[in-house]
Design a protein around this motif. Structure first.
Motif, PDB file in Angstrom:
ATOM      1  N   GLY A   1       0.799  -1.219   0.000  1.00 37.49           N
ATOM      2  CA  GLY A   1       0.000   0.000   0.000  1.00 37.49           C
ATOM      3  C   GLY A   1       0.828   1.263   0.000  1.00 37.49           C
ATOM      4  N   ALA A   2       2.080   1.177   0.460  1.00 42.04           N
ATOM      5  CA  ALA A   2       2.964   2.345   0.433  1.00 42.04           C
ATOM      6  C   ALA A   2       3.390   2.709  -0.983  1.00 42.04           C
ATOM      7  N   ARG A   3       3.352   1.740  -1.898  1.00 40.72           N
ATOM      8  CA  ARG A   3       3.620   1.966  -3.323  1.00 40.72           C
ATOM      9  C   ARG A   3       5.023   2.506  -3.592  1.00 40.72           C
ATOM     10  N   PHE A   4       6.003   1.803  -3.054  1.00 40.40           N
ATOM     11  CA  PHE A   4       7.394   2.147  -3.347  1.00 40.40           C
ATOM     12  C   PHE A   4       8.079   1.077  -4.184  1.00 40.40           C
ATOM     13  N   GLY A   5       7.313   0.238  -4.846  1.00 43.63           N
ATOM     14  CA  GLY A   5       7.885  -0.802  -5.696  1.00 43.63           C
ATOM     15  C   GLY A   5       7.632  -2.180  -5.133  1.00 43.63           C
ATOM     16  N   PRO A   6       7.519  -3.181  -6.000  1.00 41.65           N
ATOM     17  CA  PRO A   6       7.251  -4.550  -5.553  1.00 41.65           C
ATOM     18  C   PRO A   6       8.480  -5.200  -4.951  1.00 41.65           C
ATOM     19  N   GLY A   7       8.266  -6.300  -4.251  1.00 45.65           N
ATOM     20  CA  GLY A   7       9.391  -7.094  -3.782  1.00 45.65           C
ATOM     21  C   GLY A   7      10.104  -7.736  -4.954  1.00 45.65           C
ATOM     22  N   PRO A   8      11.367  -8.167  -4.754  1.00 42.57           N
ATOM     23  CA  PRO A   8      12.129  -8.731  -5.877  1.00 42.57           C
ATOM     24  C   PRO A   8      11.479  -9.954  -6.494  1.00 42.57           C
ATOM     25  N   ARG A   9      10.811 -10.774  -5.694  1.00 39.12           N
ATOM     26  CA  ARG A   9      10.207 -11.998  -6.221  1.00 39.12           C
ATOM     27  C   ARG A   9       8.969 -11.682  -7.050  1.00 39.12           C
ATOM     28  N   ASP A  10       8.161 -10.747  -6.592  1.00 40.24           N
ATOM     29  CA  ASP A  10       6.988 -10.348  -7.379  1.00 40.24           C
ATOM     30  C   ASP A  10       7.407  -9.641  -8.659  1.00 40.24           C
ATOM     31  N   GLY A  11       8.458  -8.825  -8.565  1.00 43.34           N
ATOM     32  CA  GLY A  11       8.949  -8.162  -9.770  1.00 43.34           C
ATOM     33  C   GLY A  11       9.478  -9.138 -10.797  1.00 43.34           C
ATOM     34  N   LEU A  12      10.042 -10.253 -10.327  1.00 40.64           N
ATOM     35  CA  LEU A  12      10.499 -11.297 -11.249  1.00 40.64           C
ATOM     36  C   LEU A  12       9.329 -11.845 -12.051  1.00 40.64           C
ATOM     37  N   MET A  13       8.210 -12.068 -11.379  1.00 43.08           N
ATOM     38  CA  MET A  13       7.052 -12.657 -12.051  1.00 43.08           C
ATOM     39  C   MET A  13       6.382 -11.671 -13.001  1.00 43.08           C
ATOM     40  N   THR A  14       6.276 -10.411 -12.586  1.00 44.90           N
ATOM     41  CA  THR A  14       5.696  -9.415 -13.483  1.00 44.90           C
ATOM     42  C   THR A  14       6.630  -9.145 -14.664  1.00 44.90           C
ATOM     43  N   GLY A  15       7.947  -9.250 -14.420  1.00 44.25           N
ATOM     44  CA  GLY A  15       8.897  -9.096 -15.516  1.00 44.25           C
ATOM     45  C   GLY A  15       8.790 -10.227 -16.517  1.00 44.25           C
TER      46      GLY A  15
ATOM     47  N   ARG B   1       8.028  -9.617 -20.432  1.00 47.90           N
ATOM     48  CA  ARG B   1       9.013  -9.961 -21.441  1.00 47.90           C
ATOM     49  C   ARG B   1       8.702 -11.251 -22.195  1.00 47.90           C
ATOM     50  N   LEU B   2       8.116 -12.228 -21.483  1.00 46.76           N
ATOM     51  CA  LEU B   2       7.866 -13.529 -22.086  1.00 46.76           C
ATOM     52  C   LEU B   2       6.427 -13.732 -22.523  1.00 46.76           C
ATOM     53  N   GLY B   3       5.550 -12.852 -22.046  1.00 42.46           N
ATOM     54  CA  GLY B   3       4.143 -12.964 -22.406  1.00 42.46           C
ATOM     55  C   GLY B   3       3.382 -14.002 -21.598  1.00 42.46           C
ATOM     56  N   TRP B   4       4.017 -14.554 -20.564  1.00 41.04           N
ATOM     57  CA  TRP B   4       3.326 -15.531 -19.730  1.00 41.04           C
ATOM     58  C   TRP B   4       2.296 -14.836 -18.855  1.00 41.04           C
ATOM     59  N   PRO B   5       1.120 -15.434 -18.658  1.00 39.58           N
ATOM     60  CA  PRO B   5       0.209 -14.905 -17.642  1.00 39.58           C
ATOM     61  C   PRO B   5       0.903 -14.897 -16.273  1.00 39.58           C
ATOM     62  N   ILE B   6       0.584 -13.910 -15.455  1.00 41.90           N
ATOM     63  CA  ILE B   6       1.262 -13.794 -14.163  1.00 41.90           C
ATOM     64  C   ILE B   6       1.068 -15.046 -13.322  1.00 41.90           C
ATOM     65  N   TRP B   7      -0.131 -15.641 -13.399  1.00 45.04           N
ATOM     66  CA  TRP B   7      -0.365 -16.827 -12.569  1.00 45.04           C
ATOM     67  C   TRP B   7       0.508 -17.991 -13.020  1.00 45.04           C
ATOM     68  N   VAL B   8       0.798 -18.065 -14.327  1.00 46.00           N
ATOM     69  CA  VAL B   8       1.674 -19.125 -14.823  1.00 46.00           C
ATOM     70  C   VAL B   8       3.110 -18.879 -14.356  1.00 46.00           C
ATOM     71  N   ALA B   9       3.563 -17.623 -14.472  1.00 40.92           N
ATOM     72  CA  ALA B   9       4.914 -17.293 -14.018  1.00 40.92           C
ATOM     73  C   ALA B   9       5.068 -17.586 -12.530  1.00 40.92           C
ATOM     74  N   ARG B  10       4.074 -17.195 -11.739  1.00 42.30           N
ATOM     75  CA  ARG B  10       4.129 -17.440 -10.297  1.00 42.30           C
ATOM     76  C   ARG B  10       4.151 -18.942 -10.011  1.00 42.30           C
ATOM     77  N   LEU B  11       3.292 -19.688 -10.705  1.00 44.54           N
ATOM     78  CA  LEU B  11       3.220 -21.127 -10.471  1.00 44.54           C
ATOM     79  C   LEU B  11       4.547 -21.806 -10.800  1.00 44.54           C
ATOM     80  N   VAL B  12       5.114 -21.482 -11.958  1.00 42.81           N
ATOM     81  CA  VAL B  12       6.368 -22.100 -12.378  1.00 42.81           C
ATOM     82  C   VAL B  12       7.489 -21.781 -11.397  1.00 42.81           C
ATOM     83  N   VAL B  13       7.612 -20.502 -11.038  1.00 38.08           N
ATOM     84  CA  VAL B  13       8.704 -20.085 -10.158  1.00 38.08           C
ATOM     85  C   VAL B  13       8.537 -20.682  -8.765  1.00 38.08           C
ATOM     86  N   GLU B  14       7.329 -20.576  -8.197  1.00 38.65           N
ATOM     87  CA  GLU B  14       7.151 -21.007  -6.813  1.00 38.65           C
ATOM     88  C   GLU B  14       7.172 -22.526  -6.669  1.00 38.65           C
ATOM     89  N   VAL B  15       6.670 -23.253  -7.655  1.00 38.94           N
ATOM     90  CA  VAL B  15       6.782 -24.714  -7.603  1.00 38.94           C
ATOM     91  C   VAL B  15       8.250 -25.129  -7.713  1.00 38.94           C
TER      92      VAL B  15
END
Length: 206
Positions: free
Chosen positions: A120-134, A138-152
């Motif tokens: 809520g402070a809006r000073f930028g995402p954490g590094p792990r969330d930024g990895l998934m949004t990146g 860049r890759l066109g993956w849906p965020i939920w797919v990126a999150r699933l792949v990385v976290e699994v």
């Protein structure tokens, strides 16, 4: 601005404190902490310090993804793991299922409130969330797919290294989203900026 800075400086250590409580509960932790625990067991470095190191390495992956960190991103790398290390150093692991469950639930709730504060402070995402949004950008993956792949991937790797996977991992996975959904509107600083405010931030975790 004062409110935003305070939220950031309270929310990030509080996030680490909540993760530390989950570690002390001994019933399982979130995927990234499983990974940090596994590395800590193999290297002998404290789990909090490993969390900071992993956060820095993940931040380096932002470079080819052309992501730009905010001050909140950089402080996330410095403060979350430090707070985890302080928590597990000061508070010993608990024993007995009732105490373990209570500490686990307290940890999940604290992490959710802390997420609402720092997101809520809006000073930028954490590094792990930024990895998934990146990866999404860049890759066109849906965020939920990126999150699933990385976290699994980090979950399985951390488990193979000896990290703690258990009911706490499931409780975190099922509970953190709804809890952050409740906490974020309470602390979203954009909601107080008048008619031109931007929409409430998407619920993210560190």
């Amino acid at each position: 601005m004062t409110r935003r800075v305070l939220q950031l400086l309270i929310g990030l250590p509080l996030y680490g404190f909540g993760c530390g409580l989950m570690i002390d509960a001994g019933l399982g932790v979130d995927p990234w902490t499983v990974f940090a625990e596994g590395l800590a067991l193999r290297t002998g470095i404290g789990v909090g310090w490993i969390t900071n190191i992993v956060g820095l390495l993940v931040l380096l992956l932002w470079i080819p993804l052309r992501q730009r960190p905010g001050i909140g991103t950089l402080l996330n790398v410095l403060l979350v793991g430090t707070a985890i290390q302080a928590t597990v150093t000061v508070i010993p692991p608990v024993h007995g299922l009732v105490l373990q469950v209570l500490l686990l639930l307290a940890g999940v709730v604290v992490v959710a409130v802390a997420s609402g504060l720092y997101i809520g402070a809006r000073f930028g995402p954490g590094p792990r969330d930024g990895l998934m949004t990146g990866m999404h950008a860049r890759l066109g993956w849906p965020i939920w797919v990126a999150r699933l792949v990385v976290e699994v991937t980090v979950l399985i790797t951390g488990w193979l290294l000896g990290g703690t996977v258990g009911i706490g991992t499931v409780v975190f996975a099922l509970g953190i989203g709804p809890l952050v959904h409740v906490a974020l509107p309470l602390f979203d600083t954009a909601r107080t900026r008048g008619p031109g405010r931007i929409p409430a931030a998407r619920a993210e975790t560190a």
